[in-house]
Design a protein around this motif. Sequence first.
Motif, PDB file in Angstrom:
ATOM      1  N   ASN A   1     -12.296  18.518  -6.163  1.00  0.00           N
ATOM      2  CA  ASN A   1     -11.695  17.334  -5.560  1.00  0.00           C
ATOM      3  C   ASN A   1     -11.287  17.640  -4.118  1.00  0.00           C
ATOM      4  OD1 ASN A   1     -12.001  16.074  -8.024  1.00  0.00           O
ATOM      5  ND2 ASN A   1      -9.870  16.404  -8.653  1.00  0.00           N
ATOM      6  N   LYS A   2     -11.033  16.587  -3.353  1.00  0.00           N
ATOM      7  CA  LYS A   2     -10.642  16.743  -1.957  1.00  0.00           C
ATOM      8  C   LYS A   2      -9.306  16.049  -1.713  1.00  0.00           C
ATOM      9  CE  LYS A   2     -15.447  16.845  -0.330  1.00  0.00           C
ATOM     10  NZ  LYS A   2     -16.460  16.182   0.545  1.00  0.00           N
ATOM     11  N   GLY A   3      -8.494  16.629  -0.863  1.00  0.00           N
ATOM     12  CA  GLY A   3      -7.213  16.035  -0.520  1.00  0.00           C
ATOM     13  C   GLY A   3      -7.066  15.843   0.968  1.00  0.00           C
ATOM     14  N   ARG A   4      -6.311  14.813   1.337  1.00  0.00           N
ATOM     15  CA  ARG A   4      -6.068  14.536   2.754  1.00  0.00           C
ATOM     16  C   ARG A   4      -4.622  14.096   2.946  1.00  0.00           C
ATOM     17  NH1 ARG A   4     -10.910  11.960   1.527  1.00  0.00           N
ATOM     18  NH2 ARG A   4     -12.763  12.938   2.469  1.00  0.00           N
ATOM     19  N   ILE A   5      -4.062  14.446   4.081  1.00  0.00           N
ATOM     20  CA  ILE A   5      -2.762  13.945   4.509  1.00  0.00           C
ATOM     21  C   ILE A   5      -2.950  13.351   5.895  1.00  0.00           C
ATOM     22  CG2 ILE A   5      -0.376  14.508   5.061  1.00  0.00           C
ATOM     23  CD1 ILE A   5      -0.533  16.847   3.162  1.00  0.00           C
ATOM     24  N   ASN A   6      -2.621  12.066   6.017  1.00  0.00           N
ATOM     25  CA  ASN A   6      -2.805  11.357   7.291  1.00  0.00           C
ATOM     26  C   ASN A   6      -4.220  11.572   7.848  1.00  0.00           C
ATOM     27  OD1 ASN A   6      -0.145  10.432   7.181  1.00  0.00           O
ATOM     28  ND2 ASN A   6       0.624  12.212   8.302  1.00  0.00           N
ATOM     29  N   LYS A   7      -5.200  11.474   6.935  1.00  0.00           N
ATOM     30  CA  LYS A   7      -6.635  11.574   7.239  1.00  0.00           C
ATOM     31  C   LYS A   7      -7.119  12.982   7.547  1.00  0.00           C
ATOM     32  CE  LYS A   7      -7.050   6.807   8.912  1.00  0.00           C
ATOM     33  NZ  LYS A   7      -7.523   5.918  10.006  1.00  0.00           N
ATOM     34  N   SER A   8      -6.226  13.961   7.571  1.00  0.00           N
ATOM     35  CA  SER A   8      -6.632  15.348   7.805  1.00  0.00           C
ATOM     36  C   SER A   8      -6.958  16.021   6.468  1.00  0.00           C
ATOM     37  CB  SER A   8      -5.519  16.133   8.508  1.00  0.00           C
ATOM     38  OG  SER A   8      -5.266  15.603   9.789  1.00  0.00           O
ATOM     39  N   THR A   9      -8.156  16.584   6.350  1.00  0.00           N
ATOM     40  CA  THR A   9      -8.591  17.210   5.110  1.00  0.00           C
ATOM     41  C   THR A   9      -7.853  18.526   4.880  1.00  0.00           C
ATOM     42  OG1 THR A   9     -10.791  16.228   5.335  1.00  0.00           O
ATOM     43  CG2 THR A   9     -10.576  18.107   3.846  1.00  0.00           C
TER      44      THR A   9
ATOM     45  N   ALA B   1     -19.740   4.843 -10.996  1.00  0.00           N
ATOM     46  CA  ALA B   1     -19.383   5.396  -9.681  1.00  0.00           C
ATOM     47  C   ALA B   1     -19.425   6.921  -9.735  1.00  0.00           C
ATOM     48  CB  ALA B   1     -18.004   4.927  -9.253  1.00  0.00           C
ATOM     49  N   GLU B   2     -19.587   7.539  -8.579  1.00  0.00           N
ATOM     50  CA  GLU B   2     -19.663   8.994  -8.504  1.00  0.00           C
ATOM     51  C   GLU B   2     -18.312   9.635  -8.204  1.00  0.00           C
ATOM     52  OE1 GLU B   2     -22.587  10.103  -5.654  1.00  0.00           O
ATOM     53  OE2 GLU B   2     -24.276   9.358  -6.859  1.00  0.00           O
ATOM     54  N   ARG B   3     -17.410   8.874  -7.624  1.00  0.00           N
ATOM     55  CA  ARG B   3     -16.120   9.421  -7.241  1.00  0.00           C
ATOM     56  C   ARG B   3     -15.074   8.316  -7.293  1.00  0.00           C
ATOM     57  NH1 ARG B   3     -16.101   9.588  -0.595  1.00  0.00           N
ATOM     58  NH2 ARG B   3     -16.525   7.372  -0.341  1.00  0.00           N
ATOM     59  N   ALA B   4     -13.819   8.707  -7.274  1.00  0.00           N
ATOM     60  CA  ALA B   4     -12.711   7.752  -7.173  1.00  0.00           C
ATOM     61  C   ALA B   4     -11.782   8.218  -6.067  1.00  0.00           C
ATOM     62  CB  ALA B   4     -11.955   7.656  -8.491  1.00  0.00           C
ATOM     63  N   ILE B   5     -11.117   7.267  -5.439  1.00  0.00           N
ATOM     64  CA  ILE B   5     -10.162   7.591  -4.375  1.00  0.00           C
ATOM     65  C   ILE B   5      -8.821   6.940  -4.683  1.00  0.00           C
ATOM     66  CG2 ILE B   5      -9.596   7.312  -1.925  1.00  0.00           C
ATOM     67  CD1 ILE B   5     -12.569   7.376  -1.307  1.00  0.00           C
ATOM     68  N   VAL B   6      -7.774   7.732  -4.600  1.00  0.00           N
ATOM     69  CA  VAL B   6      -6.397   7.240  -4.697  1.00  0.00           C
ATOM     70  C   VAL B   6      -5.717   7.533  -3.367  1.00  0.00           C
ATOM     71  CG1 VAL B   6      -4.169   7.438  -5.855  1.00  0.00           C
ATOM     72  CG2 VAL B   6      -6.291   7.678  -7.180  1.00  0.00           C
ATOM     73  N   ARG B   7      -5.184   6.486  -2.740  1.00  0.00           N
ATOM     74  CA  ARG B   7      -4.516   6.640  -1.446  1.00  0.00           C
ATOM     75  C   ARG B   7      -3.172   5.939  -1.502  1.00  0.00           C
ATOM     76  NH1 ARG B   7      -7.833   3.911   1.425  1.00  0.00           N
ATOM     77  NH2 ARG B   7      -9.303   5.635   1.641  1.00  0.00           N
ATOM     78  N   ALA B   8      -2.131   6.608  -1.045  1.00  0.00           N
ATOM     79  CA  ALA B   8      -0.791   6.011  -1.077  1.00  0.00           C
ATOM     80  C   ALA B   8      -0.019   6.369   0.179  1.00  0.00           C
ATOM     81  CB  ALA B   8      -0.022   6.475  -2.314  1.00  0.00           C
ATOM     82  N   ALA B   9       0.702   5.395   0.689  1.00  0.00           N
ATOM     83  CA  ALA B   9       1.652   5.642   1.779  1.00  0.00           C
ATOM     84  C   ALA B   9       3.000   5.952   1.146  1.00  0.00           C
ATOM     85  CB  ALA B   9       1.744   4.429   2.693  1.00  0.00           C
TER      86      ALA B   9
ATOM     87  N   VAL C   1       0.507   9.301   4.654  1.00  0.00           N
ATOM     88  CA  VAL C   1      -0.554   8.749   3.815  1.00  0.00           C
ATOM     89  C   VAL C   1      -1.234   9.906   3.084  1.00  0.00           C
ATOM     90  CG1 VAL C   1      -2.706   7.445   3.740  1.00  0.00           C
ATOM     91  CG2 VAL C   1      -0.905   6.799   5.359  1.00  0.00           C
ATOM     92  N   LEU C   2      -1.102   9.917   1.775  1.00  0.00           N
ATOM     93  CA  LEU C   2      -1.682  10.956   0.928  1.00  0.00           C
ATOM     94  C   LEU C   2      -2.923  10.402   0.237  1.00  0.00           C
ATOM     95  CD1 LEU C   2       1.567  12.250  -0.824  1.00  0.00           C
ATOM     96  CD2 LEU C   2       0.713  12.787   1.458  1.00  0.00           C
ATOM     97  N   GLU C   3      -3.943  11.221   0.134  1.00  0.00           N
ATOM     98  CA  GLU C   3      -5.192  10.752  -0.465  1.00  0.00           C
ATOM     99  C   GLU C   3      -5.839  11.867  -1.272  1.00  0.00           C
ATOM    100  OE1 GLU C   3      -9.592   9.801   1.261  1.00  0.00           O
ATOM    101  OE2 GLU C   3      -7.947   8.607   2.123  1.00  0.00           O
TER     102      GLU C   3
END
Length: 384
Positions: free
Chosen positions: A93-101, A65-73, A82-84
Amino acid sequence: MHVSHLALHDFRSYDVVDLEIDPGVTAFVGRNGQGKTNLVEAIDYLSRLASHRVASDTPLVRAGAERAIVRAAVVKDGRTAVLEVEIHPGKSNKGRINKSTLSRVRELIGLVRTVVFSPDDLVLVKGDPSSRRRFLDDLIVLETPRMAGVLADYDRVLKQRATLLKTAGHARRGGSTQTAALATLDVWDAHLARTGAELLAHRLEIASRLRPLVGSAYAMVARGASRDDATITYRPSFDVDVEERDHGNLIETLLAELARRRDDELDRGVCLVGPHRDDLLLELGTGSASERLPVKGYASHGESWSVALALRLASYELLRVDGDDPILVLDDVFAELDTGRRDQLAEHVADAEQVLVTAAVPDDVPEVLRGVRFDVAGGTVTRA
């Protein structure tokens, strides 16, 4: 604070994982190599943007795989966010909170806080000073997330300054004065003193606050011990008052030491001054400092484990002072402990808002921590 939902995509051994997690105690049980630690590692990574198992992000991405995603409520004070984090080894790396980058992924740090107990904790006692410095820095960042930026700046300054020292040192040995290089070195000295002083002040402060907590925790997990038996002392690599907290005074002290050691640094081509060379001294014994002995090299295996546990328990107590229980991760730790230490640890953490346990077999989990159980085998996670 607790995690109510965890989703993984191409993280470690998992293609896809989607779990609902309850507050209280949750145990992930499975034989070695089945992926149970990967689950709690993902939550810890979201907390600190670093793994407690490996130094780089590359092993965190599933092979192929090229990337991994960790998402937690994450639930805090009745509210859910929701943190991602999207992990790209070798890239940003990229981060998101409630889908907002987020503009910077490190804005995620500290939004969910973890304290991890693992078999590798013995390195805090028996390992080199870098392990103990990292222990303090992880705590500092969880408590004061903006310090992640200060640490990153300090590391950048160290690398730039080390390169310049090598260049200027080679030139000096070749007979060139390298006036321009030395003038540039003055600028980097100022950067190192500024960022180093801020880091040093936070380390001195947190070590001071940890000291009584470590003593109390050691008395709890070491049979027959008192709170005065285990002590920690921050040990700077240069002469500085360990009670000093003033940023300006620490800058001046660092600048003076850098000036004093400049010839040595140019001869060796390395940075010899700064908090990157400090240590956290762990000692056992009552009485005066001369009567105490370093844990490293003198303590028994059992005493070493008790000190390691005391450091983690003290971290937990320090972080919960602000009323927000960190998530406790007990990663295969009970198999390493004797019955007494297992029971003492389990009883002390059982009332935490969320405890995540990994174990090879159900019997490794103490009775007081028998909560919800997930069986982990063959890449699948099943609620028992």
